[in-house]
Write an enzyme that holds these catalytic residues in place. Structure first.
Site: not given
Ligand SMILES: Cc1ncc(C[n+]2csc(CCOP(=O)(O)OP(=O)(O)O)c2C)c(N)n1
Ligand SMILES: [Mg+2]
Lengths: 421, 332
Positions: B67, B136
């Site tokens: 972000e 959220h």
């Molecule tokens: C700081 C933040 N930004 C955005 C999100 C929304 N979000 C939740 S999971 C996700 C993707 C995460 O990807 P990754 O780190 O590869 O983990 P995975 O979901 O593949 O286990 C996002 C964008 C969040 N939870 N926290």
């Protein structure tokens, strides 16, 4: 162009960052070829592969331990399926499935020693089970009943972090605390405290967050006994790995000044060996270490997600033969002659467990809002006390009105009235 | 096709936002979108659905997951003459970008003595009661309102969503654009030819009344309307003001309303303590002291982290808690 619905019918332009252009390879177009090998101790058929550096780390592993790994992975998978179906039935607010990542999670967690400490991200359900935390407890958060689920003080396992990457500096700080203990003990001429290390999980997407990079610098700067365990499951919701990095994440470790190892994340033996090695390095003051477990999220991102919107199903098919359960089954059959009846037995005992767990999960209810007033601060706080008073008074007003007006079937004023939105 | 058919459209708040952005992108090639999962997926709430297909990946960027990176690079692109529209996936994930928003985005114009404008719009799905997990359902508007240099708006209808997103993008100042996520599927008429107000930084009286002014914004406007209706059944005449702009606040409209009604209740999802309601109450007390029949009443979240979904409806003001606040205002 008129501001109406999209009717252009144009095909989507080719985007180098679009997974559909790179499906199956997950590579950025400008990818720098990495010389870092991917450690694997099992091939896809479940046959052993020798690795002079890492094979010794699982020499002690016998049939029984491999069976336990299989059992744990199966439990995690069946729990995952049950949770997904509970969400569909409206019993859970959200569920992030772990399907496909069982080996990365179960095997890494099994490498932990009794003094070690874990910082999970939010999809590490198999790690949580491996830590001895009951599934019923783990689920309360995803049912919307509690803010978090288990007690870190009793489980040596931090709660989930839903803010991506936020737990990584905490893990480094905790590890700095371990070395601080040693320094203070030495200063005071006491026996050194037991060796310990910290294992922190995060995803390929989270690896981009600034806090994660700062964590690497701090860990290196303070020689923190921490192991960074990134599960690269190729996707961050709809964004492919190629958008996060041109290189395998483990190669970044060298840039921070410590070792990074790539491991086949769907090979439980390799994950166990590499994590045992890494934790030992960290405990003995030769950390930090980064492990990149290459795996694949076989399911949706969460129960709210629809992967057909952004990835081709052939990518899922490509990973299907690398399924960790299948591979471990192959190993057990090939090496120990395990028979169908044994696997069936494990399946049956798992479904019994699932039945009981499901009942336990459904028996729970949400915490009281009033309980939340107790836990905001560690000591009394006048504002919280005052507002708790407001809350109580407001709740009590319904009870009084109920008594005053028992004949009114609609109950307290306004309750049952729908918003006219 | 008749004129009226072409000039109005019945749609949801989410679709109205998509349409507004599509129009802004069509009319100005410097407009581009940045955010997590906004491309092929169309955003987790599908607000950018179809835009990547129409405008290309260079104008609808699926960013890496950071972000601070999204907002920081948007500031740089704005310096280069672009009008970036950033999407933060959920309110609770704004904070990694908080440094860029408050120390850089908000202050660039002043720090450069007016030489560099940063027309960045930051879209944030905002507020609770969506039955989700932690982080959220936050309402961080007061944190931004306290920061000079940011404008903050929040629509409560598809009509305002359609127009205010375009007005925000066109604004030379940075705008925090809060989208009431539990109202994304709320349907309404959109007038494609004309906004409700040429100035998006203004409040609107959305229901007239005689005895009390009820102020709400974003997700609580429909609840406030329902509360005014319920109060009218008890013989109380409540005027509802949709604040729309949280910075600046249109105090003139509020003042005129309170001088007429003599009472004010402010409802917001954010905690009462340190919330925007306090600022509004204080200024209205200054401006309308001799018209007020009762102290300005506030209703909002408690001084608690946003609670688990199972009890969130006891935390966020609902119809009954707003009626309770109206009762309090009438008790003087
Ligand atoms: C700081 C933040 N930004 C955005 C999100 C929304 N979000 C939740 S999971 C996700 C993707 C995460 O990807 P990754 O780190 O590869 O983990 P995975 O979901 O593949 O286990 C996002 C964008 C969040 N939870 N926290
Ligand atoms: Mg991932």
């Amino acid at each position: 162009m008129t501001p109406t619905e999209n009717t252009s019918g144009k095909p989507e332009p080719t985007d180098p960052h679009d997974a559909r252009a790179t499906a199956g390879t997950g590579a950025h177009p400008a990818t720098v070829e990495s010389t870092l090998p991917v450690v694997g101790l099992l091939d896809e058929t479940g046959a052993r592969v020798q690795d002079s550096r890492f094979s010794p780390w699982i020499e002690d592993l016998g049939r029984q331990e491999i069976e336990e790994i299989y059992r744990s992975m199966l439990r995690a998978r069946r729990l995952d399926e049950m949770a997904t179906s509970l969400q569909r039935q409206g019993q859970m607010v959200l569920w992030p499935p772990l399907r496909g990542q069982e080996a990365a999670q179960v095997a890494s967690a099994r490498a932990l020693g009794t003094e070690d400490y874990v910082f999970p991200s939010y999809r590490e359900h198999a790690v949580i089970l491996e830590r001895g935390i009951p599934a019923e407890e783990m689920m309360t958060q995803f049912r919307g009943h509690t803010a978090s689920s288990w007690k870190p003080s009793e489980t040596r396992t931090q709660i989930y972090s839903l803010v991506l990457g936020a737990q990584v500096p905490h893990a480094v700080g905790y590890a700095m605390g371990i070395t601080q203990d040693q320094k203070l003990a030495a200063e005071e001429g006491q026996n050194p405290p037991p060796e310990a290390a910290v294992l922190v999980y995060y995803g390929d997407g989270a690896s981009t967050e600034g806090e994660v990079h700062e964590s690497m610098v701090f860990a290196a700067s303070y020689d923190a006994p921490v192991v960074f365990f990134v599960q690269n499951n190729q996707w961050a919701i709809s964004v492919p790995f190629s958008t996060q990095s041109r290189v395998p994440l483990a190669t970044r470790a060298a840039g921070y000044g410590f070792e990074g190892v790539r491991v086949d994340g769907n090979d439980p033996l390799a994950v166990l060996a590499v994590t045992r090695w890494a934790l030992a390095e960290a405990r003995q003051g030769r950390g930090p270490v980064m492990i990149e477990a290459e795996t694949f999220r076989l399911g949706a991102h969460t129960t709210a997600d629809d992967p057909t919107k952004y990835r081709r199903t052939d990518e899922e098919q490509l990973w299907a033969p690398r399924d960790p359960l299948l591979r471990t089954r192959n190993l057990l059959e090939r090496e120990y002659g395990a028979e169908d009846v044994w696997f069936q037995g494990v399946e049956d005992e798992t479904s019994e467990w699932i039945k009981a767990t499901r009942a336990g999960i459904l028996a729970g209810g949400p915490v009281d809002l009033e309980q939340r007033f107790d836990v905001v601060y560690a000591t009394d706080h006048p504002l919280v006390a005052e507002e708790r008073g407001w809350y109580r008074e407001y709740q009590d007003s319904f009870v009084e009105e109920d008594n005053d007006d028992a004949a009114d079937a609609s109950g307290p004023r306004g309750l049952g009235r729908e918003e006219q939105a | 096709m008749s004129d009226t058919k072409e000039s109005t459209l019945r749609t949801t708040m989410a679709k109205a936002l998509t349409l507004g952005m599509r129009r802004a992108m069509s009319e100005d090639r410097s407009v581009l979108l940045m955010g997590e999962d906004i491309g092929s997926l169309g955003g987790v709430y599908r607000v950018t659905e179809g835009l990547k297909a129409d405008f290309g990946a260079h104008r609808v960027r699926d960013t890496p997951l950071g972000e601070a990176g999204i907002v920081g690079t948007a500031i740089g692109m704005a310096m280069r003459g672009y009008r970036p529209v950033c999407e933060i996936q959920f309110d609770g994930f704004t904070f990694p970008a908080f440094n860029q928003i408050t120390t850089q985005l908000a202050k660039m114009h002043a720090r450069t003595n007016g030489d560099v404008a940063v027309p960045v719009t930051i879209r944030i799905p905002n507020g609770g009661v969506i039955g989700s997990v932690e982080h959220h359902s936050e309402s961080p508007e007061a944190l931004f309102a306290h920061t000079a240099g940011l404008r903050i708006v929040t629509p409560s209808t598809p009509q305002d969503a359609y127009w205010m997103i375009q007005q925000s993008i066109a604004c030379p100042d940075p705008v925090i654009f809060l989208e009431p996520k539990r109202r994304y599927w709320l349907k309404g008429e959109v007038n494609l030819l004309q906004p409700n107000t040429p100035d998006p930084f203004s409040a609107q009286v959305v229901r007239e009344g005689e005895q009390l002014t009820l102020v709400a914004w974003g997700p609580l406007v429909p609840v406030a309307m329902a509360a005014a209706e319920a109060a009218s059944q008890d013989g109380r005449s409540v005027e509802v003001v949709d604040l729309r702009s949280l910075s600046p606040v249109d105090f003139d409209t509020l003042e005129a309303s309170v001088n007429h009604t003599g009472r004010m209740v402010i409802a917001h999802e954010a905690p009462v303590f340190g919330g925007l309601g306090g600022e509004i109450a204080s200024r209205i007390t200054d401006r309308c002291f001799y018209s007020l029949e009762a102290p300005v009443q506030r209703v909002g979240g408690y001084h608690l982290p946003y609670p688990p979904a199972g009890v969130e409806e006891e935390y966020v003001p609902d119809l009954d808690r707003i009626l309770d606040a109206i009762d309090r205002a009438f008790a003087y």
